[in-house]
Design a protein around this motif. Sequence first.
Motif, short mmCIF file in Angstrom:
data_model
loop_
_atom_site.label_atom_id
_atom_site.label_comp_id
_atom_site.label_asym_id
_atom_site.label_seq_id
_atom_site.Cartn_x
_atom_site.Cartn_y
_atom_site.Cartn_z
N ASN A 1 0.84 -1.19 0.00
CA ASN A 1 0.00 0.00 0.00
C ASN A 1 0.88 1.24 0.00
N ASN A 2 0.26 2.37 -0.27
CA ASN A 2 1.01 3.62 -0.28
C ASN A 2 0.71 4.47 0.94
N VAL A 3 1.47 5.53 1.06
CA VAL A 3 1.23 6.52 2.12
C VAL A 3 0.73 7.77 1.40
N THR A 4 -0.37 8.30 1.87
CA THR A 4 -0.92 9.48 1.16
C THR A 4 -0.01 10.68 1.38
N TRP A 5 -0.06 11.57 0.42
CA TRP A 5 0.79 12.77 0.46
C TRP A 5 0.46 13.61 1.69
N GLU A 6 -0.83 13.60 2.10
CA GLU A 6 -1.24 14.38 3.28
C GLU A 6 -0.55 13.83 4.53
N SER A 7 -0.56 12.50 4.67
CA SER A 7 0.08 11.90 5.84
C SER A 7 1.57 12.23 5.85
N TYR A 8 2.17 12.15 4.64
CA TYR A 8 3.59 12.45 4.52
C TYR A 8 3.88 13.86 5.01
N GLN A 9 3.02 14.77 4.59
CA GLN A 9 3.25 16.16 4.98
C GLN A 9 3.03 16.36 6.47
N PRO B 1 2.42 15.08 -5.77
CA PRO B 1 2.15 13.65 -5.68
C PRO B 1 0.89 13.37 -4.90
N VAL B 2 0.24 12.29 -5.26
CA VAL B 2 -0.96 11.87 -4.53
C VAL B 2 -0.52 10.99 -3.36
N ALA B 3 0.45 10.15 -3.62
CA ALA B 3 0.91 9.22 -2.59
C ALA B 3 2.39 8.93 -2.78
N ILE B 4 3.01 8.43 -1.73
CA ILE B 4 4.40 7.98 -1.84
C ILE B 4 4.45 6.54 -1.34
N THR B 5 5.57 5.86 -1.60
CA THR B 5 5.68 4.48 -1.17
C THR B 5 6.22 4.39 0.26
N ALA B 6 7.24 5.19 0.51
CA ALA B 6 7.84 5.17 1.84
C ALA B 6 8.62 6.46 2.03
N ALA B 7 9.11 6.65 3.24
CA ALA B 7 9.93 7.84 3.49
C ALA B 7 11.03 7.49 4.47
N LEU B 8 12.19 8.08 4.22
CA LEU B 8 13.30 7.92 5.16
C LEU B 8 13.34 9.16 6.04
N ASN C 1 3.28 5.22 14.34
CA ASN C 1 2.55 3.96 14.40
C ASN C 1 1.11 4.15 14.89
N ASN C 2 0.90 5.22 15.66
CA ASN C 2 -0.45 5.49 16.16
C ASN C 2 -1.15 6.59 15.37
N TYR C 3 -0.62 6.92 14.22
CA TYR C 3 -1.18 7.98 13.40
C TYR C 3 -2.65 7.66 13.08
N PRO C 4 -3.56 8.54 13.47
CA PRO C 4 -4.98 8.16 13.39
C PRO C 4 -5.57 8.18 11.98
N GLU C 5 -5.02 8.96 11.09
CA GLU C 5 -5.65 9.15 9.78
C GLU C 5 -5.44 7.96 8.84
N GLU C 6 -4.37 7.21 9.08
CA GLU C 6 -3.99 6.18 8.12
C GLU C 6 -3.14 5.15 8.85
N PRO C 7 -3.27 3.85 8.54
CA PRO C 7 -2.40 2.88 9.21
C PRO C 7 -0.98 2.95 8.64
N LEU C 8 -0.04 3.40 9.47
CA LEU C 8 1.34 3.56 9.02
C LEU C 8 2.26 2.71 9.90
N LEU C 9 3.45 2.54 9.39
CA LEU C 9 4.44 1.78 10.14
C LEU C 9 5.78 2.50 10.07
N ALA C 10 6.37 2.72 11.21
CA ALA C 10 7.72 3.31 11.25
C ALA C 10 8.66 2.26 11.86
N ILE C 11 9.79 2.07 11.21
CA ILE C 11 10.73 1.07 11.73
C ILE C 11 12.11 1.66 11.89
N LEU C 12 12.88 1.07 12.81
CA LEU C 12 14.29 1.41 12.92
C LEU C 12 15.05 0.43 12.02
#
Lengths: 416, 231
Positions: free
Chosen positions: A78-86, A233-240, A257-268
């Motif tokens: 799945n992608n990450v929406t541009w809004e979440s990225y911002q 962009p509408v969406a991105i795949t990932a972000a560093l 990880n608790n971002y309410p708008e969209e299910p996201l995952l942040a990893i080390l």
Amino acid sequence: MILRLSIASLFARALTVGMTILAIALSVALFLGVEKVRTGAKASFADTISGTDLIVGARSGSVQLLLYSVFRIGNATNNVTWESYQDIAARPEVDWIVPISLGDSHRQFRVMGTTQAFFDHYKYRQGRSLAVADGAIMDDLFDTVIGADVAATLGYTVGDPIIVAHGLASFTEHKDQPFRVSGILGKTGTPVDRTVIVSMEAIEAIHVDWQNGAQIPGQSTPADVIRDMELTPVAITAALIGVQSPLQTFALQRAINNYPEEPLLAILPGVALQELWGIVGIAETALLAVSAMVVVTALIGMMATIFSSLNERRREMAIFRAMGARPLTILTMLILEAMLMAAIGALLGLALLYIGLMVAQPILDTTFGLWLPIEAPTLREVWVILAVVAAGAIVSMIPAIRAYRMSVADGMMVKT
Amino acid sequence: MADPVLQICDLAYQWSGRSAFSVAVADLTIAKGESVLLLGESGSGKSTLLSLICGTILPDTGTVSIAGTNISAMGGGARDRFRAEQIGVIFQQFNLLPFGSVADNILLPLRFAPKRRKRAGDAADAATNLCSALGLPAGTMDAKATALSVGQQQRVAVARALIGHPPLIIADEPTSALDADSQAAFLDLLFAQMASHDTSLLMVSHDPRLGERFDRVIRMEDVAQIERATA
């Protein structure tokens, strides 16, 4: 003199002895090769990303996210929406953030959309930055920077045109919007070498006439028109992400990880790598065990060879006995012979490994991005060789003890 | 009289194989410098007797003494060493290690017998001299053992038995692989070499025609009682 006679005796049976030694050599080369690939892969993986604190993507598994975002292995679910990225980019903990957009390809190489920030912040092998070997970082919308392997494999130079294909291993191409190679990156030994880098806007631009993964029939917007369009962009795949202070890493991770708008995952990245080793470790151990079994098989083959030679060498042993050799001398001679075979086999195996490395190094590098250094034998390898010689001695005890018994029973008389 | 080179007293040996087989020798003595031909058909226990003399098998009772030493009382390793020091052995044929050079073969017993090596002096010289005395062509020393003819191989075997002058030579039908002319020539060379060092010879054969050249001829059935259980 006994050693010399042992060697002469081995030479006299050159064919069978040669085969035995070859079997040992191949098995040792295989074992050392597996070990080399294992350590090489580990080092190479660990060197791929450095200085990045968090990787963010759509919620999936941490290993999967690491694999597709950094190693270009597998695909994003799945992608990450541009809004979440911002939203994330605007958080105070974030020092820098680099968006990544994947999904298209050029020939066998993946195309990655990103921003200028990627060249500033992506670090590999203990903090090294990407360097442009030839040309410059993209300036125009339809400019691309290619990795060293892309340039080498496809023979591209700065200024060459590139057509990006839609999806991976796809036959539909973005023919209407050709790119131009503006720069070629220096060799890094990371997946970046096998990546075609374009801007985030370019990814949008080539999909202007596309909908739901297919080109809208008959629609083809000229490049000049696209240049004037709003290409957010509408969406991105990932972000560093790099954080302001390492202390904030976990807080930011939790927040994402608790971002309410969209299910996201942040990893080390380091933790995900460890997790990856955990998975790969079992296969690694299995592979190592199998190759160790191959060495054992070769040694047992040697034992069989010695066994079958005993009968035809009864006369030889009787002569030794008549000349005053003790049965123990005969035992020692056979073990010495086996150790010689094992030692020659092991050293030949090491030589084969180096020859194999010289041949395979560029192939592995270009096809898998796996760089195996050619170095002097490590202490571990020396131990492996010594262990093979010792195992050869132990295995040969069985036929040697039989020869000992035979020479006690036969004495100097052989009834043939 | 000095100690006999070989003395067997009241020897009995029971072979504990599948076929029960026993050898008993009441008395067999060979004096220093004496050459003895032991005649016996194949299967008459000759090989067993030779093994007993060489100490690769041990008698159940009785003694085997070589140059005054009872070898039955020795440990295995010491007996092997003693054999290397005191006895030169010549087999019927295939005497030589096929992968070794002639020199390797001749010098082999010295490897296990330090005293004998000392007696030989310069071992390589001694081997070369023996080879030329035995009529082997010059340059044979470096040849592969298998490159020689059967007759030449037997002469190399003689050189190997003689090097370092062991007091006793045991020969097990050394001429059976040779034709009549070669047999005579072979024995001439053997006796000539042995005479110079007062060496004793015990030669086993089934051919009584050789007898006239020996000091003494004995028959297997006269010295040994052989018993065979008919299983």
